[in-house]
Design a protein around this motif. Sequence first.
Motif, PDB file in Angstrom:
ATOM      1  N   ASN A 139     -49.560 -19.183  59.228  1.00 37.35           N
ATOM      2  CA  ASN A 139     -48.252 -18.541  59.125  1.00 37.35           C
ATOM      3  C   ASN A 139     -47.896 -18.193  57.683  1.00 37.35           C
ATOM      4  O   ASN A 139     -47.237 -17.190  57.424  1.00 37.35           O
ATOM      5  CB  ASN A 139     -47.180 -19.390  59.801  1.00 37.35           C
ATOM      6  CG  ASN A 139     -47.300 -19.300  61.311  1.00 37.35           C
ATOM      7  OD1 ASN A 139     -47.407 -18.212  61.877  1.00 37.35           O
ATOM      8  ND2 ASN A 139     -47.322 -20.435  61.969  1.00 37.35           N
ATOM      9  N   HIS A 140     -48.371 -18.990  56.731  1.00 34.62           N
ATOM     10  CA  HIS A 140     -48.190 -18.682  55.316  1.00 34.62           C
ATOM     11  C   HIS A 140     -48.928 -17.380  54.994  1.00 34.62           C
ATOM     12  O   HIS A 140     -48.395 -16.496  54.324  1.00 34.62           O
ATOM     13  CB  HIS A 140     -48.737 -19.847  54.484  1.00 34.62           C
ATOM     14  CG  HIS A 140     -48.404 -19.803  53.038  1.00 34.62           C
ATOM     15  ND1 HIS A 140     -49.180 -19.118  52.128  1.00 34.62           N
ATOM     16  CD2 HIS A 140     -47.395 -20.384  52.335  1.00 34.62           C
ATOM     17  CE1 HIS A 140     -48.664 -19.279  50.918  1.00 34.62           C
ATOM     18  NE2 HIS A 140     -47.583 -20.043  51.012  1.00 34.62           N
ATOM     19  N   LEU A 171     -47.028 -14.495  56.515  1.00 34.47           N
ATOM     20  CA  LEU A 171     -45.808 -14.248  55.752  1.00 34.47           C
ATOM     21  C   LEU A 171     -46.115 -13.445  54.494  1.00 34.47           C
ATOM     22  O   LEU A 171     -45.453 -12.440  54.198  1.00 34.47           O
ATOM     23  CB  LEU A 171     -45.137 -15.576  55.380  1.00 34.47           C
ATOM     24  CG  LEU A 171     -43.903 -15.506  54.490  1.00 34.47           C
ATOM     25  CD1 LEU A 171     -42.757 -14.788  55.211  1.00 34.47           C
ATOM     26  CD2 LEU A 171     -43.480 -16.909  54.077  1.00 34.47           C
ATOM     27  N   GLN A 208     -39.291 -18.628  53.892  1.00 33.92           N
ATOM     28  CA  GLN A 208     -39.083 -17.353  54.582  1.00 33.92           C
ATOM     29  C   GLN A 208     -37.777 -16.696  54.150  1.00 33.92           C
ATOM     30  O   GLN A 208     -37.728 -15.489  53.922  1.00 33.92           O
ATOM     31  CB  GLN A 208     -39.051 -17.553  56.099  1.00 33.92           C
ATOM     32  CG  GLN A 208     -40.389 -17.729  56.735  1.00 33.92           C
ATOM     33  CD  GLN A 208     -40.282 -17.853  58.243  1.00 33.92           C
ATOM     34  OE1 GLN A 208     -39.347 -18.434  58.775  1.00 33.92           O
ATOM     35  NE2 GLN A 208     -41.261 -17.307  58.937  1.00 33.92           N
ATOM     36  N   CYS A 235     -38.097 -15.215  50.711  1.00 31.49           N
ATOM     37  CA  CYS A 235     -38.919 -13.992  50.795  1.00 31.49           C
ATOM     38  C   CYS A 235     -38.111 -12.850  51.396  1.00 31.49           C
ATOM     39  O   CYS A 235     -38.168 -11.716  50.911  1.00 31.49           O
ATOM     40  CB  CYS A 235     -40.171 -14.243  51.633  1.00 31.49           C
ATOM     41  SG  CYS A 235     -41.397 -15.293  50.826  1.00 31.49           S
ATOM     42  N   ILE A 259     -40.603  -7.939  56.796  1.00 33.01           N
ATOM     43  CA  ILE A 259     -40.286  -9.343  57.077  1.00 33.01           C
ATOM     44  C   ILE A 259     -38.905  -9.486  57.723  1.00 33.01           C
ATOM     45  O   ILE A 259     -38.714 -10.306  58.616  1.00 33.01           O
ATOM     46  CB  ILE A 259     -40.437 -10.216  55.810  1.00 33.01           C
ATOM     47  CG1 ILE A 259     -40.372 -11.680  56.170  1.00 33.01           C
ATOM     48  CG2 ILE A 259     -39.432  -9.885  54.772  1.00 33.01           C
ATOM     49  CD1 ILE A 259     -40.718 -12.600  55.037  1.00 33.01           C
ATOM     50  N   LEU A 288     -38.455 -11.212  61.411  1.00 30.28           N
ATOM     51  CA  LEU A 288     -37.798 -12.517  61.526  1.00 30.28           C
ATOM     52  C   LEU A 288     -36.383 -12.439  62.092  1.00 30.28           C
ATOM     53  O   LEU A 288     -35.566 -13.318  61.841  1.00 30.28           O
ATOM     54  CB  LEU A 288     -37.792 -13.206  60.156  1.00 30.28           C
ATOM     55  CG  LEU A 288     -39.174 -13.471  59.566  1.00 30.28           C
ATOM     56  CD1 LEU A 288     -39.057 -14.087  58.186  1.00 30.28           C
ATOM     57  CD2 LEU A 288     -40.005 -14.342  60.487  1.00 30.28           C
ATOM     58  N   ILE A 348     -44.670 -10.882  62.541  1.00 36.33           N
ATOM     59  CA  ILE A 348     -44.991 -10.190  61.295  1.00 36.33           C
ATOM     60  C   ILE A 348     -46.115  -9.189  61.524  1.00 36.33           C
ATOM     61  O   ILE A 348     -46.036  -8.047  61.080  1.00 36.33           O
ATOM     62  CB  ILE A 348     -45.317 -11.189  60.173  1.00 36.33           C
ATOM     63  CG1 ILE A 348     -44.064 -11.991  59.816  1.00 36.33           C
ATOM     64  CG2 ILE A 348     -45.879 -10.473  58.945  1.00 36.33           C
ATOM     65  CD1 ILE A 348     -44.274 -13.117  58.852  1.00 36.33           C
TER      66      ILE A 348
END
Length: 190
Positions: A59-60, A63, A123, A126, A136, A140, A185
Motif C-alpha cells: 500500500n505504501h 500510495l 495518506q 500526501c 490520490i 481516497l 489508487i
Amino acid sequence: MTKGRLEAFSDGVLAIIITIMVLELRIPEGENFSDLKPLAFKFLSYLFSFIYIGIYWNNHHHLFQAVKHVNGKVLWANLHLLFWLSILPFATSWLGENHFTKNPAALYGFILLMCALAFNILQKFCLDLEGKDSVIAKALQSTLKEKLSALIYVSGIVLSFFLPLIAVGMYYVAAIFWVIPDLRIEKNLK
C-alpha cells in the motif's frame, strides 16, 4: 522534493524489519518434525506479521505511485509509520513466545492500530500536498476499509483481555481486507 529517497529508505527499513522478525525463529535442538511443534505460535505470529509488513509495503508503494513529490510533513509522517512498524518485531516475538496470551495480544493489537493510524496520517499529508483534484484525492474518497480496520483493532484490544485467541483472529480478519493491494489508487492512475 522528490520521492525516490523516501521510497528507497522505506523499502530498506521494511526489509530490515522482516529480517529481524525471521531471526527470532530459533532452530530447534532436534531433527524430528515433532521438534518444530514448540515453535508453532512463534511461526504463526511471524507469518501474520510478515503478511502485515507486506500489506504496508504494497500500500505504501501504491500510495507513492500517485504522489508526485514530498515535503517535510510527508517525510515525518513516513518516519512515524516506520517507527510503529519497527516495533512490530518486538510485539510479534512477545506474542509468539507467550502463545497468544492477553497482554501480548493487546500490545500486538495496539501496535497494529498505531500502524494503521500512522498510515492514515501519511495518506492525509500526501493528500494535502497533492491537492483536492489529484489522483490520490479521487482514490481516497471512501475510507470504509480504514474505519472498519480501526474498529476491529480496538475491539480486538479490548477482547484480548478476555478471549485473546479470538482477538488475534480478529486482527487477521482485518488483514484480509488489505491483502489485495489498495486498488483505489491503481484504478485512478489509469
